[in-house]
Design an enzyme around this catalytic site. Structure first.
Site, mmCIF file in Angstrom:
data_model
loop_
_atom_site.group_PDB
_atom_site.id
_atom_site.type_symbol
_atom_site.label_atom_id
_atom_site.label_comp_id
_atom_site.label_asym_id
_atom_site.label_seq_id
_atom_site.Cartn_x
_atom_site.Cartn_y
_atom_site.Cartn_z
ATOM 1 N N GLY A 1 47.335 -56.028 72.696
ATOM 2 C CA GLY A 1 47.680 -57.409 73.009
ATOM 3 C C GLY A 1 47.893 -58.205 71.737
ATOM 4 O O GLY A 1 47.370 -57.859 70.673
ATOM 5 N N CYS A 2 48.637 -59.289 71.828
ATOM 6 C CA CYS A 2 49.003 -60.042 70.626
ATOM 7 C C CYS A 2 47.790 -60.703 69.961
ATOM 8 O O CYS A 2 47.520 -60.468 68.781
ATOM 9 C CB CYS A 2 50.093 -61.063 70.942
ATOM 10 S SG CYS A 2 49.724 -62.199 72.292
ATOM 11 N N HIS A 3 47.039 -61.527 70.706
ATOM 12 C CA HIS A 3 45.835 -62.123 70.117
ATOM 13 C C HIS A 3 44.869 -61.026 69.688
ATOM 14 O O HIS A 3 44.286 -61.078 68.606
ATOM 15 C CB HIS A 3 45.130 -63.020 71.135
ATOM 16 C CG HIS A 3 45.880 -64.238 71.537
ATOM 17 N ND1 HIS A 3 46.131 -65.289 70.675
ATOM 18 C CD2 HIS A 3 46.428 -64.591 72.720
ATOM 19 C CE1 HIS A 3 46.801 -66.235 71.314
ATOM 20 N NE2 HIS A 3 46.996 -65.838 72.551
ATOM 21 N N ALA A 4 44.719 -60.023 70.559
ATOM 22 C CA ALA A 4 43.721 -58.983 70.325
ATOM 23 C C ALA A 4 43.995 -58.190 69.057
ATOM 24 O O ALA A 4 43.071 -57.877 68.308
ATOM 25 C CB ALA A 4 43.652 -58.052 71.531
ATOM 26 N N PHE B 1 51.392 -62.453 61.889
ATOM 27 C CA PHE B 1 52.426 -61.563 62.401
ATOM 28 C C PHE B 1 53.212 -62.322 63.462
ATOM 29 O O PHE B 1 52.957 -63.510 63.710
ATOM 30 C CB PHE B 1 51.798 -60.283 62.980
ATOM 31 C CG PHE B 1 50.678 -60.533 63.971
ATOM 32 C CD1 PHE B 1 50.895 -60.420 65.321
ATOM 33 C CD2 PHE B 1 49.403 -60.888 63.533
ATOM 34 C CE1 PHE B 1 49.879 -60.644 66.242
ATOM 35 C CE2 PHE B 1 48.367 -61.115 64.435
ATOM 36 C CZ PHE B 1 48.608 -60.997 65.790
#
Length: 307
Positions: free
Chosen positions: A113-116, A278
């Site tokens: 996942g992006c935040h993760a 990122f």
């Protein structure tokens, strides 16, 4: 020629994967006609005809797509949250020690996942090296562009008559039940969930994840942290940078449109900031998916990526 199918090709992640694969002469894309795009039988045939199938779907639809997969040779790369801590699935962050070989030999790969992935990239190496105790109480602030919310949020932000509250950054996930929390805890090896503060702001893409630490609560100091990151992150895709700020500022839009990730450390031995930057659609989604596909195929990890 490798056959690739993108299930959910018209979503934000699917479109970016499709864009990154354009022009590659080592693959053939299986593309369903518009009228069959959501037809279950057509999708099933496409998945089972593919060497690699990307699932760019909501969680329940991704689970159903996996259940449709009968070809034991089809490699599934799932970009949903459905399988990220599931048994039998390889976690798609090859920068973790030993994980590249796991991904290379896997038939089921769960894309991060992006935040993760911002949190995992910062915390997992430090837990593995014993600098951050597994029992630590951590917090995490993550600033993202609105494309992370998918087509509905993109339309909301790009509406000329939108609510004026969208002009300022908005914190969400305030109940502390964000869907990435299980991944953030499970992949890093922490014993507790972090206090997580995601914020969406009025820019299309880009992400900045920050984890603060107090020196008295870790085993080591800021120099030790930097040495770990230098050892872990040496590639063009994930790189540790000493010189990272923009005249004292750190913009979440620095890597918008890119597929690489920057790891940085700031502060002092009393108060330390761990920072990962990122693109939420790049290393936070489509870029990771293509990197994982490249590893499976045995080609250059950065092929087709914008770094």
């Amino acid at each position: 020629m490798v056959k690739v199918f993108i299930d959910g090709r018209n979503g934000t992640t699917g479109l970016r994967i499709d864009e990154r694969l354009a022009g590659r002469d080592d693959i053939t894309l299986i593309v369903l006609p518009e009228e069959l795009r959501k037809d279950e039988n057509a999708r099933k045939d496409a998945i089972n005809s593919a060497d690699i199938a990307f699932l760019c779907l909501p969680d329940n639809e991704a689970v159903n797509a996996v259940a449709m997969t009968e070809n034991e040779n089809t490699v599934i790369i799932d970009t949903s949250t459905a399988h990220r801590i599931s048994e039998g699935w390889a976690y798609g962050f090859p920068e973790m020690k030993g994980q590249k070989e796991v991904i290379k030999n896997a038939k089921r790969i769960a894309n991060p996942g992006c935040h993760a992935i911002g949190f995992v990239s910062l915390i997992q190496p430090l837990v593995a090296e014993g600098i951050i105790p597994k029992s630590s109480n951590l917090s995490c602030m993550s600033l993202t562009g609105y494309s992370g919310g998918g087509k509905n949020m993109i339309a909301e932000y790009e509406n000329a008559c939108r609510n004026t509250l969208l002009d300022a950054p908005r914190q969400y996930g305030i109940t502390q039940s964000h869907k990435h929390l299980k991944e953030m805890k499970g992949i890093t090896g922490l014993g507790k969930f972090p206090a997580f503060m995601p914020v969406v702001a009025d820019f299309y893409s880009g992400m900045e994840v920050t984890v603060p630490l107090f020196g008295e609560e870790i085993n080591g100091n800021i120099k030790d942290i930097k040495e770990v990151y230098k050892e872990y992150y040496k590639s063009a895709i994930v790189h540790y940078d000493e010189d990272f700020d923009e005249n004292g500022y750190v913009s979440a839009g620095k890597y918008s449109g890119k597929d690489d990730m920057q790891i940085a450390v700031s502060g002092n031995d009393e108060r330390i900031l761990l920072i990962s930057r990122f693109d939420n659609l790049g290393k936070g989604a489509s870029g990771s998916a293509i990197q994982n596909m490249n590893i499976v195929l045995g080609c250059d990890e950065a092929m087709g990526l914008n770094i």
